[in-house]
Scaffold this motif. Structure first.
Motif, PDB file in Angstrom:
ATOM      1  N   LYS A  60      -1.180   9.273  -2.261  1.00 37.96           N
ATOM      2  CA  LYS A  60      -1.996   8.045  -2.262  1.00 37.96           C
ATOM      3  C   LYS A  60      -1.144   6.808  -2.531  1.00 37.96           C
ATOM      4  CE  LYS A  60      -5.204   9.739  -5.151  1.00 37.96           C
ATOM      5  NZ  LYS A  60      -6.384   9.721  -6.022  1.00 37.96           N
ATOM      6  N   SER A  61       0.045   6.997  -3.104  1.00 37.82           N
ATOM      7  CA  SER A  61       0.905   5.852  -3.406  1.00 37.82           C
ATOM      8  C   SER A  61       1.837   5.495  -2.244  1.00 37.82           C
ATOM      9  CB  SER A  61       1.729   6.143  -4.664  1.00 37.82           C
ATOM     10  OG  SER A  61       2.604   7.234  -4.439  1.00 37.82           O
ATOM     11  N   ASP A  62       1.767   6.224  -1.137  1.00 39.33           N
ATOM     12  CA  ASP A  62       2.579   5.903   0.038  1.00 39.33           C
ATOM     13  C   ASP A  62       2.271   4.462   0.464  1.00 39.33           C
ATOM     14  OD1 ASP A  62       4.107   7.433   2.504  1.00 39.33           O
ATOM     15  OD2 ASP A  62       2.879   5.748   3.185  1.00 39.33           O
ATOM     16  N   PRO A  63       3.299   3.686   0.854  1.00 44.30           N
ATOM     17  CA  PRO A  63       3.064   2.286   1.239  1.00 44.30           C
ATOM     18  C   PRO A  63       2.050   2.112   2.374  1.00 44.30           C
ATOM     19  CG  PRO A  63       5.413   2.697   1.018  1.00 44.30           C
ATOM     20  CD  PRO A  63       4.725   4.023   0.860  1.00 44.30           C
ATOM     21  N   VAL A  64       1.997   3.049   3.291  1.00 39.91           N
ATOM     22  CA  VAL A  64       1.028   2.950   4.393  1.00 39.91           C
ATOM     23  C   VAL A  64      -0.388   3.113   3.851  1.00 39.91           C
ATOM     24  CG1 VAL A  64       0.230   4.007   6.552  1.00 39.91           C
ATOM     25  CG2 VAL A  64       2.682   3.754   6.123  1.00 39.91           C
ATOM     26  N   ILE A  65      -0.577   4.111   3.005  1.00 40.01           N
ATOM     27  CA  ILE A  65      -1.898   4.351   2.424  1.00 40.01           C
ATOM     28  C   ILE A  65      -2.317   3.142   1.579  1.00 40.01           C
ATOM     29  CG2 ILE A  65      -3.252   5.860   0.904  1.00 40.01           C
ATOM     30  CD1 ILE A  65      -2.311   7.173   3.552  1.00 40.01           C
ATOM     31  N   ARG A  66      -1.395   2.650   0.777  1.00 43.31           N
ATOM     32  CA  ARG A  66      -1.691   1.501  -0.082  1.00 43.31           C
ATOM     33  C   ARG A  66      -2.081   0.271   0.745  1.00 43.31           C
ATOM     34  NH1 ARG A  66       3.171   0.367  -3.331  1.00 43.31           N
ATOM     35  NH2 ARG A  66       3.213   2.424  -2.764  1.00 43.31           N
ATOM     36  N   ALA A  67      -1.362   0.007   1.830  1.00 43.88           N
ATOM     37  CA  ALA A  67      -1.657  -1.160   2.672  1.00 43.88           C
ATOM     38  C   ALA A  67      -3.054  -1.055   3.281  1.00 43.88           C
ATOM     39  CB  ALA A  67      -0.605  -1.288   3.776  1.00 43.88           C
ATOM     40  N   PHE A  68      -3.418   0.122   3.725  1.00 40.89           N
ATOM     41  CA  PHE A  68      -4.749   0.286   4.314  1.00 40.89           C
ATOM     42  C   PHE A  68      -5.849   0.229   3.252  1.00 40.89           C
ATOM     43  CE2 PHE A  68      -2.478   1.464   8.096  1.00 40.89           C
ATOM     44  CZ  PHE A  68      -3.290   0.930   9.092  1.00 40.89           C
ATOM     45  N   ARG A  69      -5.580   0.796   2.094  1.00 38.03           N
ATOM     46  CA  ARG A  69      -6.575   0.707   1.006  1.00 38.03           C
ATOM     47  C   ARG A  69      -6.816  -0.756   0.643  1.00 38.03           C
ATOM     48  NH1 ARG A  69      -4.513   4.465  -3.621  1.00 38.03           N
ATOM     49  NH2 ARG A  69      -6.468   3.892  -4.588  1.00 38.03           N
ATOM     50  N   ASN A  70      -5.725  -1.524   0.507  1.00 39.41           N
ATOM     51  CA  ASN A  70      -5.859  -2.946   0.176  1.00 39.41           C
ATOM     52  C   ASN A  70      -6.612  -3.706   1.273  1.00 39.41           C
ATOM     53  OD1 ASN A  70      -4.458  -2.543  -2.203  1.00 39.41           O
ATOM     54  ND2 ASN A  70      -2.489  -3.214  -1.361  1.00 39.41           N
ATOM     55  N   ALA A  71      -6.283  -3.421   2.524  1.00 39.30           N
ATOM     56  CA  ALA A  71      -6.925  -4.110   3.642  1.00 39.30           C
ATOM     57  C   ALA A  71      -8.415  -3.788   3.710  1.00 39.30           C
ATOM     58  CB  ALA A  71      -6.234  -3.726   4.952  1.00 39.30           C
ATOM     59  N   ILE A  72      -8.767  -2.549   3.469  1.00 41.22           N
ATOM     60  CA  ILE A  72     -10.182  -2.162   3.489  1.00 41.22           C
ATOM     61  C   ILE A  72     -10.934  -2.894   2.385  1.00 41.22           C
ATOM     62  CG2 ILE A  72     -11.767  -0.220   3.091  1.00 41.22           C
ATOM     63  CD1 ILE A  72      -9.579   1.550   4.514  1.00 41.22           C
ATOM     64  N   ARG A  73     -10.311  -2.984   1.203  1.00 47.82           N
ATOM     65  CA  ARG A  73     -10.944  -3.734   0.100  1.00 47.82           C
ATOM     66  C   ARG A  73     -11.105  -5.212   0.463  1.00 47.82           C
ATOM     67  NH1 ARG A  73      -7.330  -0.600  -3.243  1.00 47.82           N
ATOM     68  NH2 ARG A  73      -8.508   1.079  -4.200  1.00 47.82           N
ATOM     69  N   GLU A  74     -10.079  -5.792   1.104  1.00 46.44           N
ATOM     70  CA  GLU A  74     -10.143  -7.214   1.472  1.00 46.44           C
ATOM     71  C   GLU A  74     -11.264  -7.498   2.470  1.00 46.44           C
ATOM     72  OE1 GLU A  74      -6.493  -9.424   2.349  1.00 46.44           O
ATOM     73  OE2 GLU A  74      -5.402  -7.724   1.469  1.00 46.44           O
ATOM     74  N   THR A  75     -11.678  -6.499   3.227  1.00 45.04           N
ATOM     75  CA  THR A  75     -12.778  -6.695   4.177  1.00 45.04           C
ATOM     76  C   THR A  75     -14.136  -6.431   3.525  1.00 45.04           C
ATOM     77  OG1 THR A  75     -12.688  -4.420   5.025  1.00 45.04           O
ATOM     78  CG2 THR A  75     -11.339  -6.092   6.161  1.00 45.04           C
ATOM     79  N   GLY A  76     -14.126  -6.173   2.199  1.00 43.94           N
ATOM     80  CA  GLY A  76     -15.371  -5.985   1.472  1.00 43.94           C
ATOM     81  C   GLY A  76     -15.885  -4.562   1.408  1.00 43.94           C
ATOM     82  N   ASN A  77     -15.074  -3.605   1.790  1.00 41.39           N
ATOM     83  CA  ASN A  77     -15.489  -2.202   1.746  1.00 41.39           C
ATOM     84  C   ASN A  77     -14.681  -1.418   0.716  1.00 41.39           C
ATOM     85  OD1 ASN A  77     -17.537  -2.140   3.832  1.00 41.39           O
ATOM     86  ND2 ASN A  77     -15.871  -2.518   5.276  1.00 41.39           N
ATOM     87  N   SER A  78     -15.150  -0.226   0.415  1.00 38.04           N
ATOM     88  CA  SER A  78     -14.435   0.662  -0.508  1.00 38.04           C
ATOM     89  C   SER A  78     -13.721   1.750   0.291  1.00 38.04           C
ATOM     90  CB  SER A  78     -15.424   1.328  -1.476  1.00 38.04           C
ATOM     91  OG  SER A  78     -16.054   0.360  -2.267  1.00 38.04           O
ATOM     92  N   PRO A  79     -12.407   1.859   0.112  1.00 37.13           N
ATOM     93  CA  PRO A  79     -11.686   2.901   0.853  1.00 37.13           C
ATOM     94  C   PRO A  79     -12.026   4.294   0.342  1.00 37.13           C
ATOM     95  CG  PRO A  79     -10.218   1.773  -0.667  1.00 37.13           C
ATOM     96  CD  PRO A  79     -11.539   1.074  -0.739  1.00 37.13           C
ATOM     97  N   ARG A  80     -12.023   5.254   1.242  1.00 38.18           N
ATOM     98  CA  ARG A  80     -12.191   6.665   0.881  1.00 38.18           C
ATOM     99  C   ARG A  80     -10.913   7.383   1.286  1.00 38.18           C
ATOM    100  NH1 ARG A  80     -16.178   9.829   3.552  1.00 38.18           N
ATOM    101  NH2 ARG A  80     -15.612   8.669   5.396  1.00 38.18           N
ATOM    102  N   ILE A  81     -10.333   8.098   0.360  1.00 39.18           N
ATOM    103  CA  ILE A  81      -9.138   8.875   0.648  1.00 39.18           C
ATOM    104  C   ILE A  81      -9.579  10.278   1.046  1.00 39.18           C
ATOM    105  CG2 ILE A  81      -6.983   9.795  -0.272  1.00 39.18           C
ATOM    106  CD1 ILE A  81      -6.933   6.783  -0.096  1.00 39.18           C
ATOM    107  N   LEU A  82      -9.164  10.702   2.229  1.00 39.36           N
ATOM    108  CA  LEU A  82      -9.492  12.040   2.715  1.00 39.36           C
ATOM    109  C   LEU A  82      -8.213  12.813   2.977  1.00 39.36           C
ATOM    110  CD1 LEU A  82     -12.161  11.077   5.411  1.00 39.36           C
ATOM    111  CD2 LEU A  82     -12.591  11.897   3.099  1.00 39.36           C
ATOM    112  N   ALA A  83      -8.248  14.093   2.726  1.00 43.94           N
ATOM    113  CA  ALA A  83      -7.145  14.961   3.139  1.00 43.94           C
ATOM    114  C   ALA A  83      -7.427  15.355   4.576  1.00 43.94           C
ATOM    115  CB  ALA A  83      -7.077  16.196   2.247  1.00 43.94           C
ATOM    116  N   LYS A  84      -6.579  14.941   5.479  1.00 42.03           N
ATOM    117  CA  LYS A  84      -6.765  15.235   6.895  1.00 42.03           C
ATOM    118  C   LYS A  84      -6.304  16.665   7.153  1.00 42.03           C
ATOM    119  CE  LYS A  84      -7.760  12.487   9.539  1.00 42.03           C
ATOM    120  NZ  LYS A  84      -9.067  12.264  10.093  1.00 42.03           N
ATOM    121  N   GLN A  85      -7.206  17.586   7.049  1.00 43.37           N
ATOM    122  CA  GLN A  85      -6.881  19.013   7.159  1.00 43.37           C
ATOM    123  C   GLN A  85      -6.605  19.417   8.601  1.00 43.37           C
ATOM    124  OE1 GLN A  85      -6.480  21.183   4.613  1.00 43.37           O
ATOM    125  NE2 GLN A  85      -6.855  19.571   3.158  1.00 43.37           N
TER     126      GLN A  85
END
Length: 139
Positions: A58-83
């Motif tokens: 979850k601390s990967d820079p790509v994951i962090r950038a998308f989590r931040n961007a999703i929050r900036e658009t007013g939504n809550s990010p969901r972290i999923l394990a892409k099985q």
């Protein structure tokens, strides 16, 4: 998956499957299970290739950038394990940062029911517009 079968005097069937295994799956255990199951039915198996499963923190820079961007658009990010629905396990050999993002309901990914609304599509574009500049400065 590919299936082939013949019935002209001698029975023959062939199934080729691409199995994507979750993190923690052990190659020898999977091979033994497949071999024993096939043996129970009087058929053989052949493993053509094995690629280790891979996960991203979850601390990967790509994951962090998308989590931040999703929050900036007013939504809550969901972290999923892409099985097994993305190619992290293949690309992990490159040693690069990775993350998967997409609008819509992930339970329909790669299925005949996969679809998104125009609003979700446009929201996805906004998330990308926010995440990409952050990523360009970090990786």
């Amino acid at each position: 998956m590919d299936m082939d079968g013949h019935e002209a005097g001698k029975r023959y069937a062939k199934i080729i499957m691409d199995l994507r295994l979750p993190i923690g799956a052990q190659q020898d255990e999977i091979e033994n299970m497949l071999s024993m199951t096939a043996s129970d039915f009087g058929v053989g198996t052949e493993i053509i290739e094995y690629v280790e499963p891979y996960g991203v923190s979850k601390s990967d820079p790509v994951i962090r950038a998308f989590r931040n961007a999703i929050r900036e658009t007013g939504n809550s990010p969901r972290i999923l394990a892409k099985q097994g629905t993305c190619d992290f396990n293949v690309l992990s050999k490159w040693g690069c940062h990775m993350g998967a993002y997409g609008p819509g309901d992930s339970k329909y990914d790669h299925s005949s029911n996969e679809r998104i609304s125009i609003a979700e599509y446009l929201h996805g574009i906004e998330v990308l517009k926010l995440a990409l500049p952050e990523l360009m400065g970090k990786i």
